[in-house]
Design a protein around this motif. Structure first.
Motif, PDB file in Angstrom:
ATOM      1  N   ASP A  52      10.117 -16.095 -94.166  1.00  0.00           N
ATOM      2  CA  ASP A  52      10.714 -15.439 -95.332  1.00  0.00           C
ATOM      3  C   ASP A  52      11.138 -16.462 -96.382  1.00  0.00           C
ATOM      4  OD1 ASP A  52      13.242 -14.387 -96.846  1.00  0.00           O
ATOM      5  OD2 ASP A  52      12.261 -12.589 -96.085  1.00  0.00           O
ATOM      6  N   GLU A  53      11.773 -17.544 -95.946  1.00  0.00           N
ATOM      7  CA  GLU A  53      12.189 -18.591 -96.887  1.00  0.00           C
ATOM      8  C   GLU A  53      10.982 -19.195 -97.601  1.00  0.00           C
ATOM      9  OE1 GLU A  53      15.555 -21.280 -95.365  1.00  0.00           O
ATOM     10  OE2 GLU A  53      14.733 -20.384 -93.535  1.00  0.00           O
ATOM     11  N   ILE A  54       9.932 -19.471 -96.841  1.00  0.00           N
ATOM     12  CA  ILE A  54       8.745 -20.098 -97.424  1.00  0.00           C
ATOM     13  C   ILE A  54       8.074 -19.150 -98.412  1.00  0.00           C
ATOM     14  CG2 ILE A  54       6.466 -21.046 -96.904  1.00  0.00           C
ATOM     15  CD1 ILE A  54       7.607 -21.827 -94.124  1.00  0.00           C
ATOM     16  N   VAL A  55       7.866 -17.908 -97.989  1.00  0.00           N
ATOM     17  CA  VAL A  55       7.133 -16.934 -98.797  1.00  0.00           C
ATOM     18  C   VAL A  55       7.893 -16.556-100.062  1.00  0.00           C
ATOM     19  CG1 VAL A  55       6.382 -14.513 -98.818  1.00  0.00           C
ATOM     20  CG2 VAL A  55       5.768 -15.992 -96.904  1.00  0.00           C
ATOM     21  N   ASN A  56       9.205 -16.431 -99.957  1.00  0.00           N
ATOM     22  CA  ASN A  56       9.972 -15.890-101.078  1.00  0.00           C
ATOM     23  C   ASN A  56      10.714 -16.918-101.924  1.00  0.00           C
ATOM     24  OD1 ASN A  56       9.596 -12.938-100.966  1.00  0.00           O
ATOM     25  ND2 ASN A  56      10.474 -13.144 -98.916  1.00  0.00           N
ATOM     26  N   SER A  57      10.728 -18.190-101.508  1.00  0.00           N
ATOM     27  CA  SER A  57      11.485 -19.160-102.309  1.00  0.00           C
ATOM     28  C   SER A  57      10.704 -20.411-102.700  1.00  0.00           C
ATOM     29  CB  SER A  57      12.768 -19.571-101.571  1.00  0.00           C
ATOM     30  OG  SER A  57      12.472 -20.265-100.378  1.00  0.00           O
ATOM     31  N   TRP A  58       9.637 -20.747-101.985  1.00  0.00           N
ATOM     32  CA  TRP A  58       8.888 -21.949-102.354  1.00  0.00           C
ATOM     33  C   TRP A  58       8.056 -21.679-103.604  1.00  0.00           C
ATOM     34  CZ3 TRP A  58       6.771 -24.890 -97.454  1.00  0.00           C
ATOM     35  CH2 TRP A  58       7.864 -25.237 -96.643  1.00  0.00           C
ATOM     36  N   ASP A  59       7.910 -22.705-104.455  1.00  0.00           N
ATOM     37  CA  ASP A  59       7.145 -22.498-105.682  1.00  0.00           C
ATOM     38  C   ASP A  59       5.649 -22.401-105.371  1.00  0.00           C
ATOM     39  OD1 ASP A  59       5.777 -25.141-105.939  1.00  0.00           O
ATOM     40  OD2 ASP A  59       7.791 -25.917-106.284  1.00  0.00           O
ATOM     41  N   GLU A  60       4.908 -21.936-106.351  1.00  0.00           N
ATOM     42  CA  GLU A  60       3.487 -21.632-106.141  1.00  0.00           C
ATOM     43  C   GLU A  60       2.686 -22.853-105.696  1.00  0.00           C
ATOM     44  OE1 GLU A  60      -0.253 -20.275-108.935  1.00  0.00           O
ATOM     45  OE2 GLU A  60       1.674 -19.277-109.259  1.00  0.00           O
ATOM     46  N   ASN A  61       2.934 -24.004-106.303  1.00  0.00           N
ATOM     47  CA  ASN A  61       2.177 -25.206-105.943  1.00  0.00           C
ATOM     48  C   ASN A  61       2.458 -25.636-104.507  1.00  0.00           C
ATOM     49  OD1 ASN A  61       0.927 -25.436-108.440  1.00  0.00           O
ATOM     50  ND2 ASN A  61       2.539 -26.739-109.292  1.00  0.00           N
ATOM     51  N   ARG A  62       3.723 -25.571-104.120  1.00  0.00           N
ATOM     52  CA  ARG A  62       4.083 -25.958-102.750  1.00  0.00           C
ATOM     53  C   ARG A  62       3.474 -24.992-101.741  1.00  0.00           C
ATOM     54  NH1 ARG A  62      10.278 -26.594-100.371  1.00  0.00           N
ATOM     55  NH2 ARG A  62       9.730 -27.802 -98.497  1.00  0.00           N
ATOM     56  N   LEU A  63       3.520 -23.713-102.065  1.00  0.00           N
ATOM     57  CA  LEU A  63       2.902 -22.710-101.190  1.00  0.00           C
ATOM     58  C   LEU A  63       1.407 -22.969-101.028  1.00  0.00           C
ATOM     59  CD1 LEU A  63       4.208 -19.103-101.966  1.00  0.00           C
ATOM     60  CD2 LEU A  63       3.985 -20.177 -99.725  1.00  0.00           C
ATOM     61  N   LYS A  69      -3.383 -27.024 -96.549  1.00  0.00           N
ATOM     62  CA  LYS A  69      -3.293 -28.098 -95.556  1.00  0.00           C
ATOM     63  C   LYS A  69      -3.224 -27.572 -94.133  1.00  0.00           C
ATOM     64  CE  LYS A  69      -0.423 -32.097 -94.294  1.00  0.00           C
ATOM     65  NZ  LYS A  69       0.779 -32.895 -94.656  1.00  0.00           N
ATOM     66  N   TYR A  70      -2.369 -26.603 -93.889  1.00  0.00           N
ATOM     67  CA  TYR A  70      -2.130 -26.134 -92.529  1.00  0.00           C
ATOM     68  C   TYR A  70      -2.998 -24.937 -92.135  1.00  0.00           C
ATOM     69  CZ  TYR A  70       2.069 -29.064 -92.671  1.00  0.00           C
ATOM     70  OH  TYR A  70       2.944 -30.113 -92.776  1.00  0.00           O
ATOM     71  N   GLY A  71      -3.543 -24.236 -93.128  1.00  0.00           N
ATOM     72  CA  GLY A  71      -4.421 -23.114 -92.824  1.00  0.00           C
ATOM     73  C   GLY A  71      -5.880 -23.430 -93.079  1.00  0.00           C
ATOM     74  N   GLU A  72      -6.133 -24.590 -93.720  1.00  0.00           N
ATOM     75  CA  GLU A  72      -7.497 -24.967 -94.113  1.00  0.00           C
ATOM     76  C   GLU A  72      -8.170 -23.796 -94.829  1.00  0.00           C
ATOM     77  OE1 GLU A  72      -8.946 -28.246 -91.015  1.00  0.00           O
ATOM     78  OE2 GLU A  72      -8.491 -26.357 -90.006  1.00  0.00           O
ATOM     79  N   GLU A  73      -7.388 -23.204 -95.741  1.00  0.00           N
ATOM     80  CA  GLU A  73      -7.803 -21.997 -96.452  1.00  0.00           C
ATOM     81  C   GLU A  73      -8.327 -22.357 -97.840  1.00  0.00           C
ATOM     82  OE1 GLU A  73      -9.048 -19.071 -97.706  1.00  0.00           O
ATOM     83  OE2 GLU A  73      -7.889 -18.292 -95.990  1.00  0.00           O
ATOM     84  N   ILE A  79      -4.203 -17.134-103.146  1.00  0.00           N
ATOM     85  CA  ILE A  79      -3.237 -16.484-102.258  1.00  0.00           C
ATOM     86  C   ILE A  79      -1.810 -16.810-102.684  1.00  0.00           C
ATOM     87  CG2 ILE A  79      -2.362 -16.431 -99.891  1.00  0.00           C
ATOM     88  CD1 ILE A  79      -5.312 -16.947 -99.014  1.00  0.00           C
ATOM     89  N   ALA A  80      -1.543 -18.081-102.971  1.00  0.00           N
ATOM     90  CA  ALA A  80      -0.197 -18.478-103.395  1.00  0.00           C
ATOM     91  C   ALA A  80       0.203 -17.762-104.681  1.00  0.00           C
ATOM     92  CB  ALA A  80      -0.137 -19.991-103.587  1.00  0.00           C
ATOM     93  N   ARG A  81      -0.729 -17.657-105.611  1.00  0.00           N
ATOM     94  CA  ARG A  81      -0.442 -16.966-106.874  1.00  0.00           C
ATOM     95  C   ARG A  81      -0.106 -15.497-106.622  1.00  0.00           C
ATOM     96  NH1 ARG A  81      -5.139 -17.582-109.098  1.00  0.00           N
ATOM     97  NH2 ARG A  81      -4.665 -19.783-109.457  1.00  0.00           N
TER      98      ARG A  81
END
Length: 224
Positions: A52-63, A69-73, A79-81
């Motif tokens: 929840d913290e990551i999805v709702n508070s991290w900025d778009e670039n960090r997301l 990096k971690y999903g190799e997506e 998706i982040a946008r």
């Protein structure tokens, strides 16, 4: 791995990395993109973040960086946008739908579109890759001479860390080959038992679909 000093070192250490079936099947833990649940994804109460913290508070670039990096997506930016535009997001199924809607139709037909992003969020929430490297290093120090270290990984990020740590432990002298006498004093701690990872058989995958991505590597401790 352990806090106290062990007088009798173990003969073997087995790592089974990744999320367990119990975690996936419990919707309240927030790991599944198939079930309604809270955006949690913590393996334990000491995890650095919740999803929840990551999805709702991290900025778009960090997301986007985390998802890439971690999903190799490859669709990490899209998706982040989409996630940032849809905030606040309060459940796993809502997040899964947002991710799917951000994907082109061809990607939605090639496996579940949220799988890589959920993996990325889980890894970030728990700092899993740091734990993988530290765990293998501790096992090399802990296990007795002649003992075995076995690691089962479930994606390439984990497997690369295990492969690198095992290779470093199996490396002996690092002096230039033209030196007549070793000057570095390095000796190998491990002997590789698997040059390439062992994958599950078709029969095993038929009985346990969640084993299909498993990669097993093993090494033997040869120096105290």
């Amino acid at each position: 791995l352990v806090e106290p000093v062990i007088d009798d070192p173990p003969a073997a250490v087995l790592f089974d990395f990744g999320v367990s079936s119990h975690h996936l099947d419990d919707a309240e833990r927030g790991f599944s993109y198939h079930q309604e649940g809270p955006l949690d994804m913590r393996m334990g109460p000491d995890a650095p973040y919740t999803a929840d913290e990551i999805v709702n508070s991290w900025d778009e670039n960090r997301l986007a960086r985390v998802i890439r990096k971690y999903g190799e997506e490859p669709m990490a930016d899209r998706i982040a946008r989409a996630i940032v535009r849809a905030r606040p997001i309060d459940s796993t199924l809502r997040l899964s739908t947002i991710i799917a809607d951000a994907m082109p139709a061809a990607r939605r037909r090639a496996g579940h579109p949220a799988r890589r992003t959920f993996q990325a969020l889980r890894i970030a929430a728990n700092d899993e890759l740091t734990a993988v490297g530290e765990g293998v290093d501790q096992a090399v120090e802990l296990v007795r001479s002649g003992g075995r270290i076995v690691a089962i990984s479930y994606h390439s990020l984990e497997d690369r860390i295990v492969k690198r740590r095992f290779a470093e432990g199996a490396k002996g002298c690092t002096c230039p080959p033209d030196l007549p006498v070793c000057g570095c004093g390095n000796t190998a701690q491990l002997r590789l038992l698997t040059r390439k990872p062992i994958r599950p058989s078709a029969e095993e995958v038929e009985h346990n679909r969640r084993a299909r991505s498993a990669l097993l590597r093993a090494a033997e401790k040869i120096a105290a």
